[in-house]
Write an enzyme that holds these catalytic residues in place. Structure first.
Site, PDB file in Angstrom:
ATOM      1  N   ASP A 170       0.953  -1.262  -0.140  1.00  9.56           N
ATOM      2  CA  ASP A 170      -0.052   0.139  -0.147  1.00  9.56           C
ATOM      3  C   ASP A 170       0.934   1.164   0.023  1.00  9.56           C
ATOM      4  O   ASP A 170       2.209   1.099   0.277  1.00  9.56           O
ATOM      5  CB  ASP A 170      -0.927  -0.115   1.305  1.00  9.56           C
ATOM      6  CG  ASP A 170      -1.890   1.161   1.371  1.00  9.56           C
ATOM      7  OD1 ASP A 170      -2.333   1.676   0.060  1.00  9.56           O
ATOM      8  OD2 ASP A 170      -2.272   1.597   2.118  1.00  9.56           O
ATOM      9  N   SER A 171       0.350   2.425  -0.201  1.00  5.97           N
ATOM     10  CA  SER A 171       1.028   3.698  -0.027  1.00  5.97           C
ATOM     11  C   SER A 171       1.476   3.926   1.529  1.00  5.97           C
ATOM     12  O   SER A 171       2.285   4.810   1.510  1.00  5.97           O
ATOM     13  CB  SER A 171       0.248   4.703  -0.675  1.00  5.97           C
ATOM     14  OG  SER A 171      -0.954   5.070   0.025  1.00  5.97           O
TER      15      SER A 171
ATOM     16  N   TYR B  97      -0.871   8.665  -3.104  1.00  4.06           N
ATOM     17  CA  TYR B  97      -0.857   8.091  -3.960  1.00  4.06           C
ATOM     18  C   TYR B  97      -2.014   8.678  -5.068  1.00  4.06           C
ATOM     19  O   TYR B  97      -1.947   8.728  -6.291  1.00  4.06           O
ATOM     20  CB  TYR B  97      -0.687   6.405  -4.406  1.00  4.06           C
ATOM     21  CG  TYR B  97       0.319   5.743  -3.999  1.00  4.06           C
ATOM     22  CD1 TYR B  97       1.558   6.337  -3.634  1.00  4.06           C
ATOM     23  CD2 TYR B  97       0.478   4.396  -4.458  1.00  4.06           C
ATOM     24  CE1 TYR B  97       2.706   5.644  -3.381  1.00  4.06           C
ATOM     25  CE2 TYR B  97       1.626   3.651  -4.452  1.00  4.06           C
ATOM     26  CZ  TYR B  97       2.700   4.183  -3.827  1.00  4.06           C
ATOM     27  OH  TYR B  97       3.696   3.704  -3.759  1.00  4.06           O
ATOM     28  N   GLY B  98      -3.143   9.123  -4.368  1.00  4.15           N
ATOM     29  CA  GLY B  98      -4.538   9.288  -4.800  1.00  4.15           C
ATOM     30  C   GLY B  98      -4.064  10.497  -5.794  1.00  4.15           C
ATOM     31  O   GLY B  98      -4.940  10.564  -6.959  1.00  4.15           O
TER      32      GLY B  98
ATOM     33  N   CYS C 160      -4.283  -1.810  -1.706  1.00  9.38           N
ATOM     34  CA  CYS C 160      -4.581  -0.213  -2.033  1.00  9.38           C
ATOM     35  C   CYS C 160      -5.252  -0.327  -3.229  1.00  9.38           C
ATOM     36  O   CYS C 160      -5.096  -0.651  -4.378  1.00  9.38           O
ATOM     37  CB  CYS C 160      -2.922   0.097  -2.392  1.00  9.38           C
ATOM     38  SG  CYS C 160      -3.115   2.022  -2.956  1.00  9.38           S
ATOM     39  N   ASN C 161      -6.442   0.464  -3.261  1.00 12.78           N
ATOM     40  CA  ASN C 161      -7.549   0.742  -4.267  1.00 12.78           C
ATOM     41  C   ASN C 161      -6.706   1.675  -5.346  1.00 12.78           C
ATOM     42  O   ASN C 161      -6.993   1.104  -6.579  1.00 12.78           O
ATOM     43  CB  ASN C 161      -8.600   1.513  -3.824  1.00 12.78           C
ATOM     44  CG  ASN C 161      -9.429   0.702  -2.919  1.00 12.78           C
ATOM     45  OD1 ASN C 161     -10.762  -0.086  -3.542  1.00 12.78           O
ATOM     46  ND2 ASN C 161      -9.130   0.520  -1.657  1.00 12.78           N
ATOM     47  N   THR C 162      -6.007   2.328  -5.011  1.00 12.05           N
ATOM     48  CA  THR C 162      -5.475   3.172  -6.297  1.00 12.05           C
ATOM     49  C   THR C 162      -4.333   2.574  -7.218  1.00 12.05           C
ATOM     50  O   THR C 162      -4.508   2.642  -8.473  1.00 12.05           O
ATOM     51  CB  THR C 162      -4.623   4.681  -5.534  1.00 12.05           C
ATOM     52  OG1 THR C 162      -5.581   5.003  -4.384  1.00 12.05           O
ATOM     53  CG2 THR C 162      -4.400   5.585  -6.387  1.00 12.05           C
TER      54      THR C 162
ATOM     55  N   GLU D 191      -3.046   9.005   8.121  1.00 12.32           N
ATOM     56  CA  GLU D 191      -1.719   8.994   8.229  1.00 12.32           C
ATOM     57  C   GLU D 191      -0.953   9.889   9.364  1.00 12.32           C
ATOM     58  O   GLU D 191      -0.024   9.622   9.813  1.00 12.32           O
ATOM     59  CB  GLU D 191      -0.952   9.300   6.946  1.00 12.32           C
ATOM     60  CG  GLU D 191      -1.159   8.321   5.759  1.00 12.32           C
ATOM     61  CD  GLU D 191      -0.321   7.173   6.164  1.00 12.32           C
ATOM     62  OE1 GLU D 191       0.681   7.064   6.838  1.00 12.32           O
ATOM     63  OE2 GLU D 191      -0.666   6.086   5.497  1.00 12.32           O
TER      64      GLU D 191
ATOM     65  N   CYS E  46     -11.073   2.789  -0.404  1.00 14.89           N
ATOM     66  CA  CYS E  46      -9.548   3.234  -0.209  1.00 14.89           C
ATOM     67  C   CYS E  46      -9.255   2.374   1.018  1.00 14.89           C
ATOM     68  O   CYS E  46     -10.113   2.577   2.166  1.00 14.89           O
ATOM     69  CB  CYS E  46      -9.304   4.485   0.061  1.00 14.89           C
ATOM     70  SG  CYS E  46      -7.837   5.197   0.753  1.00 14.89           S
ATOM     71  N   THR E  47      -8.063   1.834   1.157  1.00 15.30           N
ATOM     72  CA  THR E  47      -7.834   0.804   2.566  1.00 15.30           C
ATOM     73  C   THR E  47      -7.634   1.749   3.658  1.00 15.30           C
ATOM     74  O   THR E  47      -7.640   1.192   4.912  1.00 15.30           O
ATOM     75  CB  THR E  47      -6.629  -0.017   2.065  1.00 15.30           C
ATOM     76  OG1 THR E  47      -5.601   0.709   1.516  1.00 15.30           O
ATOM     77  CG2 THR E  47      -7.376  -1.147   1.103  1.00 15.30           C
ATOM     78  N   HIS E  48      -7.643   3.007   3.595  1.00 13.78           N
ATOM     79  CA  HIS E  48      -7.097   3.963   4.875  1.00 13.78           C
ATOM     80  C   HIS E  48      -8.689   4.036   5.506  1.00 13.78           C
ATOM     81  O   HIS E  48      -8.639   4.465   6.661  1.00 13.78           O
ATOM     82  CB  HIS E  48      -6.585   5.211   4.522  1.00 13.78           C
ATOM     83  CG  HIS E  48      -5.156   5.376   4.174  1.00 13.78           C
ATOM     84  ND1 HIS E  48      -4.656   4.688   3.142  1.00 13.78           N
ATOM     85  CD2 HIS E  48      -4.052   5.617   4.947  1.00 13.78           C
ATOM     86  CE1 HIS E  48      -3.169   4.780   3.007  1.00 13.78           C
ATOM     87  NE2 HIS E  48      -2.993   5.404   4.382  1.00 13.78           N
TER      88      HIS E  48
HETATM   89  N1  DGL Z   1      -4.743   3.292   0.721  1.00  9.34           N
HETATM   90  C1  DGL Z   1      -4.820   3.537  -0.850  1.00  9.34           C
HETATM   91  C2  DGL Z   1      -6.150   3.495  -1.417  1.00  9.34           C
HETATM   92  O1  DGL Z   1      -6.592   2.082  -1.210  1.00  9.34           O
HETATM   93  C3  DGL Z   1      -4.115   4.822  -1.143  1.00  9.34           C
HETATM   94  C4  DGL Z   1      -4.158   6.173  -0.597  1.00  9.34           C
HETATM   95  C5  DGL Z   1      -3.426   7.427  -1.184  1.00  9.34           C
HETATM   96  O2  DGL Z   1      -2.067   7.172  -1.009  1.00  9.34           O
HETATM   97  O3  DGL Z   1      -3.977   8.017  -1.640  1.00  9.34           O
HETATM   98  O4  DGL Z   1      -6.556   3.910  -2.254  1.00  9.34           O
END
Ligand code: DGL
Length: 270
Positions: A10-11, A42-43, A73-75, A152, A184-186
């Site tokens: 993940d990011s 990463y978004g 990570c979805n992105t 974060e 988004c996994t966050h």
């Molecule tokens: N956790 C990530 C996701 O699921 C990316 C978050 C990010 O870095 O923008 O998209």
């Protein structure tokens, strides 16, 4: 091969929401995790850069002899999975299709919401995947760029987080969605606040947790599940930034006492 670890990328700390589910659902599997905290989020990044960074994380994990790779990570799933997957000889699992399937199953009125990073929303990956399966479903997509920095910075609980969640999700309150994908996994770290704001009638779908069920199926399908763990399972955590904040969030979130992530440079390791 069964004894080799499963790799998660993940990011940042978001991928730990997927790891948490893996720790619970797959107690005999060793786990290696890398978060690219030095370069998150990463978004907002262009797809080409997300692909470059995700390749570096992938190569880092491949050197750890992983038997399966999870894009937690979805992105990265939206922008890099289809590019990287054909080059690998191990199974690769993303989070978007499992989240899509779970949402279709959960929705009763056919109105599904998706919240995710700008990159994931711009890719339209969820909407495409949902409509491919059922063109009659309605998908309402919303980018929530303020959520990742909240998580974060370890501010995902409390009044500031509550305010940002309410401001961001206000447009969704005007819709008839009965299911909301946390794309988004966050975001699962903000789940109590999101649920509070959306109300009990909206079902939240955690794509990352759904992905672990898919990992479990694939371990069986490829006959690479570890059924004979010798000694305690091994978990290794790596981050590209300073591990201090990572260790704190990871310890709280995973409910593990001692997490000592190792700081690595994925650019050099390739
Ligand atoms: N956790 C990530 C996701 O699921 C990316 C978050 C990010 O870095 O923008 O998209």
């Amino acid at each position: 091969m069964a004894k080799q670890p499963i790799g998660f990328l993940d990011s940042g700390v978001g991928g730990l929401t997927v790891v948490k589910e893996a720790l619970r659902q797959l107690p005999q599997e060793d786990i290696v995790f890398i978060g690219d905290q030095a370069r998150l989020p990463y978004g907002p990044r262009p797809a080409s850069q997300v692909q470059e960074f995700t390749w570096q994380l992938t190569n880092f994990l491949l050197k750890k002899q992983i038997k399966m790779l999870v894009f937690a990570c979805n992105t990265a799933t939206a922008e890099a999975l289809e590019v990287i997957k054909p080059h690998l000889s191990i199974p690769v699992v993303g989070v978007i299709l499992p989240g899509t399937r779970a949402a279709i199953k959960a929705s009763h009125n056919g109105q599904i919401g998706v919240i995710a990073t700008e990159g994931t929303i711009a890719s339209n990956a969820y909407e495409k995947a949902i409509k491919l399966r059922d063109p009659d479903l309605t998908v309402v997509s919303l980018a929530a760029p303020k959520f990742v920095p909240l998580v974060e910075s370890n501010q995902y609980q409390g009044e500031l987080a509550r305010k940002i969640v309410a401001e961001t999700l206000a447009p969704l309150k005007e819709t008839a969605i009965d299911t909301l994908i946390l794309g988004c996994t966050h975001y699962p770290l903000l789940r109590p606040l999101i649920q509070d704001f959306m109300g009990p009638k909206v079902q939240l779908i955690d794509s990352g947790a759904e992905a672990v069920s898919e990992v479990s199926v694939l371990l069986d399908y490829f006959e690479i599940a570890n059924h004979h763990l010798e000694g305690p399972r091994q978990t290794s955590f790596y981050t590209t930034a300073s591990p201090e904040m990572f260790d704190q969030i990871a310890g709280d979130w995973l409910d593990l006492n001692e997490i000592h992530a190792e700081q690595v440079n994925v650019k050099e390791s390739n």
